[in-house]
Design a protein around this motif. Sequence first.
Motif, short mmCIF file in Angstrom:
data_model
loop_
_atom_site.label_atom_id
_atom_site.label_comp_id
_atom_site.label_asym_id
_atom_site.label_seq_id
_atom_site.Cartn_x
_atom_site.Cartn_y
_atom_site.Cartn_z
N ASP A 59 17.44 6.60 -1.34
CA ASP A 59 16.24 6.83 -0.51
C ASP A 59 15.28 5.64 -0.51
OD1 ASP A 59 17.05 9.44 0.20
OD2 ASP A 59 16.20 10.24 -1.66
N TRP A 60 15.77 4.46 -0.83
CA TRP A 60 14.96 3.24 -0.81
C TRP A 60 13.84 3.26 -1.85
CZ3 TRP A 60 16.22 -0.88 2.30
CH2 TRP A 60 17.12 -0.64 3.33
N VAL A 61 13.92 4.13 -2.83
CA VAL A 61 12.87 4.23 -3.85
C VAL A 61 12.97 3.01 -4.76
CG1 VAL A 61 12.00 5.55 -5.80
CG2 VAL A 61 12.80 6.73 -3.75
N PRO A 62 11.91 2.18 -4.81
CA PRO A 62 11.97 0.93 -5.58
C PRO A 62 11.82 1.16 -7.08
CG PRO A 62 9.80 1.17 -4.65
CD PRO A 62 10.61 2.34 -4.13
N GLN A 63 12.54 0.35 -7.84
CA GLN A 63 12.34 0.31 -9.28
C GLN A 63 11.28 -0.76 -9.56
OE1 GLN A 63 13.95 2.59 -11.31
NE2 GLN A 63 14.50 3.37 -9.29
N TRP A 64 10.84 -0.86 -10.81
CA TRP A 64 9.75 -1.78 -11.15
C TRP A 64 9.99 -3.24 -10.76
CZ3 TRP A 64 4.98 -0.59 -11.51
CH2 TRP A 64 4.63 0.71 -11.84
N PRO A 65 11.19 -3.79 -10.93
CA PRO A 65 11.37 -5.19 -10.52
C PRO A 65 11.10 -5.41 -9.02
CG PRO A 65 13.14 -4.55 -11.98
CD PRO A 65 12.37 -3.29 -11.66
N PHE B 148 7.08 7.62 1.60
CA PHE B 148 6.27 6.41 1.43
C PHE B 148 7.14 5.23 1.00
CE2 PHE B 148 2.53 9.37 0.61
CZ PHE B 148 1.99 9.18 1.87
N ALA B 149 8.10 5.46 0.11
CA ALA B 149 9.00 4.39 -0.33
C ALA B 149 9.88 3.93 0.83
CB ALA B 149 9.86 4.87 -1.49
N PHE B 150 10.38 4.89 1.59
CA PHE B 150 11.21 4.59 2.76
C PHE B 150 10.44 3.74 3.77
CE2 PHE B 150 12.87 5.80 6.96
CZ PHE B 150 14.21 5.55 6.80
N THR B 151 9.20 4.13 4.03
CA THR B 151 8.36 3.40 4.97
C THR B 151 8.06 1.99 4.45
OG1 THR B 151 7.38 5.46 5.75
CG2 THR B 151 6.17 3.43 6.22
N ALA B 152 7.77 1.86 3.17
CA ALA B 152 7.50 0.55 2.58
C ALA B 152 8.68 -0.40 2.79
CB ALA B 152 7.18 0.68 1.09
N ALA C 18 0.83 -1.21 0.00
CA ALA C 18 0.00 0.00 0.00
C ALA C 18 0.87 1.26 0.00
CB ALA C 18 -0.94 -0.01 1.20
N PHE C 19 1.96 1.25 0.76
CA PHE C 19 2.85 2.41 0.78
C PHE C 19 3.60 2.57 -0.55
CE2 PHE C 19 1.81 2.85 5.13
CZ PHE C 19 2.21 4.12 5.51
N ASP C 20 3.91 1.46 -1.20
CA ASP C 20 4.48 1.55 -2.55
C ASP C 20 3.50 2.23 -3.51
OD1 ASP C 20 7.01 0.45 -2.13
OD2 ASP C 20 6.35 -1.60 -2.59
N VAL C 21 2.24 1.86 -3.42
CA VAL C 21 1.23 2.47 -4.28
C VAL C 21 1.12 3.96 -3.97
CG1 VAL C 21 -1.25 2.52 -4.82
CG2 VAL C 21 -0.05 0.33 -4.67
N LEU C 22 1.13 4.30 -2.68
CA LEU C 22 1.09 5.72 -2.30
C LEU C 22 2.29 6.47 -2.87
CD1 LEU C 22 -0.13 5.49 1.40
CD2 LEU C 22 -1.37 6.46 -0.56
N HIS C 23 3.46 5.81 -2.84
CA HIS C 23 4.65 6.44 -3.43
C HIS C 23 4.47 6.67 -4.93
CE1 HIS C 23 8.58 6.22 -5.51
NE2 HIS C 23 8.81 7.23 -4.70
N LEU C 24 3.92 5.66 -5.62
CA LEU C 24 3.69 5.82 -7.06
C LEU C 24 2.72 6.95 -7.37
CD1 LEU C 24 3.48 2.07 -8.15
CD2 LEU C 24 5.34 3.69 -8.65
N ILE C 25 1.71 7.11 -6.53
CA ILE C 25 0.70 8.15 -6.74
C ILE C 25 1.24 9.54 -6.42
CG2 ILE C 25 -1.53 9.06 -5.90
CD1 ILE C 25 -2.36 6.08 -5.49
#
Length: 164
Positions: A108-114, A42-46, A29-36
């Motif tokens: 910053d722990w920001v995830p890429q698509w994989p 949000f990415a850090f929390t995820a 859910a936090f990843d989705v919030l980061h994408l939005i």
Amino acid sequence: MRSRVRAAGHAIHPILIVFPLGLLTTSVAFDVLHLITDRVSFAFTAAHLIAAGLLMGVVTAVTGWLDWWLVVPQGTRARRIGLLHGLANAVVLVLFAISWAMRLSEQDWVPQWPALVAAWLGLLVSGAGGWLGGELVERLGISVEEGAHPDASSSLSGSGLAGR
């Protein structure tokens, strides 16, 4: 079949499953919030929710494995379903661990698509693993007290369930 890994009269495994399931689901859910929103927090929390979910997942898996090993009879459907349940949830932990590891090298722990795909697949597989766990308890009676009924005494009372 009564669980052997117990606390205060209840099986520990079903008590613990809410933690990894909740933490890992919330990470998605936090990843989705980061994408939005594109907010790094949000990415850090995820990422940190995944780490906590993995730690609790290992503890929860140990209690489930002990019950499977000590309680579920050999050669039964419950034994086979329990194995599938455990393997599915091990896959969940591996997928989320891969997602977490991919985030380690990102700024910053920001995830890429994989990393996102691994987490989303982990969430999907957790649904199958949860269904199998429900099958064990609700259909096959694993970790359910023999003689359980709507007017049973409290598990803290120390009295058995005999005598409806």
